[in-house]
Scaffold this motif. Structure first.
Motif, PDB file in Angstrom:
ATOM      1  N   UNK A   1     -13.205  35.349   5.869  1.00  0.00           N
ATOM      2  CA  UNK A   1     -13.563  34.070   5.270  1.00  0.00           C
ATOM      3  C   UNK A   1     -12.354  33.580   4.473  1.00  0.00           C
ATOM      4  N   UNK A   2     -12.262  32.261   4.350  1.00  0.00           N
ATOM      5  CA  UNK A   2     -11.104  31.640   3.706  1.00  0.00           C
ATOM      6  C   UNK A   2     -11.587  30.732   2.576  1.00  0.00           C
ATOM      7  N   UNK A   3     -10.873  30.773   1.448  1.00  0.00           N
ATOM      8  CA  UNK A   3     -11.247  29.955   0.302  1.00  0.00           C
ATOM      9  C   UNK A   3     -10.539  28.612   0.342  1.00  0.00           C
ATOM     10  N   UNK A   4     -11.310  27.547   0.238  1.00  0.00           N
ATOM     11  CA  UNK A   4     -10.752  26.189   0.259  1.00  0.00           C
ATOM     12  C   UNK A   4      -9.870  25.979  -0.964  1.00  0.00           C
ATOM     13  N   UNK A   5      -8.687  25.371  -0.770  1.00  0.00           N
ATOM     14  CA  UNK A   5      -7.738  25.216  -1.878  1.00  0.00           C
ATOM     15  C   UNK A   5      -8.126  24.094  -2.841  1.00  0.00           C
ATOM     16  N   UNK A   6      -7.565  24.152  -4.037  1.00  0.00           N
ATOM     17  CA  UNK A   6      -7.733  23.084  -5.024  1.00  0.00           C
ATOM     18  C   UNK A   6      -7.225  21.771  -4.420  1.00  0.00           C
ATOM     19  N   UNK A   7      -7.872  20.683  -4.802  1.00  0.00           N
ATOM     20  CA  UNK A   7      -7.441  19.374  -4.318  1.00  0.00           C
ATOM     21  C   UNK A   7      -8.127  18.939  -3.035  1.00  0.00           C
ATOM     22  N   UNK A   8      -8.812  19.855  -2.351  1.00  0.00           N
ATOM     23  CA  UNK A   8      -9.563  19.503  -1.136  1.00  0.00           C
ATOM     24  C   UNK A   8     -11.032  19.376  -1.500  1.00  0.00           C
ATOM     25  N   UNK A   9     -11.786  18.666  -0.656  1.00  0.00           N
ATOM     26  CA  UNK A   9     -13.226  18.605  -0.905  1.00  0.00           C
ATOM     27  C   UNK A   9     -13.788  20.026  -0.801  1.00  0.00           C
ATOM     28  N   UNK A  10     -14.786  20.298  -1.602  1.00  0.00           N
ATOM     29  CA  UNK A  10     -15.426  21.613  -1.660  1.00  0.00           C
ATOM     30  C   UNK A  10     -14.431  22.720  -2.023  1.00  0.00           C
ATOM     31  N   UNK A  11     -13.453  22.386  -2.865  1.00  0.00           N
ATOM     32  CA  UNK A  11     -12.442  23.359  -3.304  1.00  0.00           C
ATOM     33  C   UNK A  11     -13.118  24.571  -3.933  1.00  0.00           C
ATOM     34  N   UNK A  12     -12.575  25.746  -3.631  1.00  0.00           N
ATOM     35  CA  UNK A  12     -13.089  26.987  -4.193  1.00  0.00           C
ATOM     36  C   UNK A  12     -14.171  27.645  -3.365  1.00  0.00           C
ATOM     37  N   UNK A  13     -14.806  26.881  -2.452  1.00  0.00           N
ATOM     38  CA  UNK A  13     -15.838  27.480  -1.604  1.00  0.00           C
ATOM     39  C   UNK A  13     -15.184  28.292  -0.484  1.00  0.00           C
ATOM     40  N   UNK A  14     -15.916  29.266   0.010  1.00  0.00           N
ATOM     41  CA  UNK A  14     -15.443  30.121   1.105  1.00  0.00           C
ATOM     42  C   UNK A  14     -16.012  29.610   2.415  1.00  0.00           C
ATOM     43  N   UNK A  15     -15.220  29.645   3.468  1.00  0.00           N
ATOM     44  CA  UNK A  15     -15.633  29.084   4.757  1.00  0.00           C
ATOM     45  C   UNK A  15     -15.076  29.927   5.895  1.00  0.00           C
TER      46      UNK A  15
ATOM     47  N   UNK B   1      -2.882  33.332   4.386  1.00  0.00           N
ATOM     48  CA  UNK B   1      -3.470  32.096   3.855  1.00  0.00           C
ATOM     49  C   UNK B   1      -2.447  30.971   3.711  1.00  0.00           C
ATOM     50  N   UNK B   2      -2.081  30.339   4.828  1.00  0.00           N
ATOM     51  CA  UNK B   2      -1.090  29.254   4.790  1.00  0.00           C
ATOM     52  C   UNK B   2      -1.626  27.983   4.149  1.00  0.00           C
ATOM     53  N   UNK B   3      -2.913  27.678   4.359  1.00  0.00           N
ATOM     54  CA  UNK B   3      -3.513  26.451   3.821  1.00  0.00           C
ATOM     55  C   UNK B   3      -4.691  26.739   2.897  1.00  0.00           C
ATOM     56  N   UNK B   4      -5.034  27.998   2.721  1.00  0.00           N
ATOM     57  CA  UNK B   4      -6.179  28.371   1.894  1.00  0.00           C
ATOM     58  C   UNK B   4      -5.701  29.033   0.604  1.00  0.00           C
ATOM     59  N   UNK B   5      -6.574  29.039  -0.411  1.00  0.00           N
ATOM     60  CA  UNK B   5      -6.248  29.695  -1.671  1.00  0.00           C
ATOM     61  C   UNK B   5      -6.236  31.209  -1.496  1.00  0.00           C
ATOM     62  N   UNK B   6      -7.111  31.742  -0.634  1.00  0.00           N
ATOM     63  CA  UNK B   6      -7.211  33.184  -0.430  1.00  0.00           C
ATOM     64  C   UNK B   6      -7.971  33.461   0.861  1.00  0.00           C
ATOM     65  N   UNK B   7      -7.818  34.682   1.376  1.00  0.00           N
ATOM     66  CA  UNK B   7      -8.576  35.176   2.526  1.00  0.00           C
ATOM     67  C   UNK B   7      -9.253  36.476   2.109  1.00  0.00           C
ATOM     68  N   UNK B   8     -10.426  36.754   2.693  1.00  0.00           N
ATOM     69  CA  UNK B   8     -11.127  38.016   2.430  1.00  0.00           C
ATOM     70  C   UNK B   8     -11.821  38.476   3.695  1.00  0.00           C
ATOM     71  N   UNK B   9     -11.771  39.785   3.935  1.00  0.00           N
ATOM     72  CA  UNK B   9     -12.545  40.412   5.004  1.00  0.00           C
ATOM     73  C   UNK B   9     -13.825  40.925   4.365  1.00  0.00           C
TER      74      UNK B   9
END
Length: 136
Positions: free
Chosen positions: A24-38, A102-110
Motif C-alpha cells: 500500500x502507498x501513502x498519498x503525499x501532502x498537497x494531493x487530495x486525500x493526502x495521508x491516506x493509504x491506497x 516511493x517516487x510519488x508517495x509519502x511512504x510504502x508499506x507491505x
C-alpha cells in the motif's frame, strides 16, 4: 433528480509478495486525500487500456517493470465521491522486476490483508480489503 457526476476511471493493483503481503502507498501532502493509504495505480489516459495504464503508472510511481500477462483482473470499486464517481478496476500482480520505491508517495508499506484496516484508506478502497483477505 440527481445531477450526473463526472466519471473518473482509474486503475489499481494489489502487488502481492511471496509472504502474502500487499503493498500500500501513502498519498503525499498537497494531493487530495493526502495521508491516506491506497493501492498503487492511477488515471487511465485517453486511448490506454487499463493494463497499459497500470504498467505505465507502476513504472512512474514505483520504478518497477510489470508485464501484462502478470496482471490478473480481480475485482473493481464503484464509489460516488462528492465531486465525481470513481470506477476502479483492481488487478492482482505477484511478479514484477525491480524494488518498489516511493517516487510519488509519502511512504510504502507491505501489509497483511487482515491488517489493512489499521491504515486509513479512501472510501472506495475499503470494500476491496475483505476480498483480498479471502483471496490471500
Amino acid at each position: 433528480m440527481n445531477t450526473p457526476q463526472p466519471l473518473m476511471l482509474v486503475v489499481a493493483v494489489a502487488l502481492v509478495d511471496p509472504d502474502g503481503r500487499v503493498l500500500i502507498a501513502q498519498r503525499p501532502e498537497g494531493k487530495s486525500m493526502a495521508g491516506l493509504w491506497e493501492f498503487p495505480g492511477g488515471k487511465i489516459e485517453a486511448g490506454e487500456s487499463p493494463e497499459s495504464a497500470l504498467i505505465r503508472e507502476l513504472a512512474e510511481e514505483l520504478g518497477i517493470t510489470v508485464k501484462e500477462p502478470c496482471l490478473a483482473p480481480f475485482t473493481f470499486a464503484s464509489h460516488g465521491y462528492p465531486a465525481f464517481h470513481l470506477l476502479m478496476p483492481l488487478y492482482v500482480c505477484r511478479r514484477w522486476e525491480g524494488t518498489p520505491m516511493p517516487r510519488h508517495h509519502a511512504a510504502l508499506k507491505w501489509v497483511r490483508p487482515n491488517q489493512m484496516r489499521d491504515y486509513p484508506m479512501p472510501a472506495a478502497d475499503l470494500p476491496l480489503i475483505p476480498m483480498l483477505r479471502d483471496l490471500l
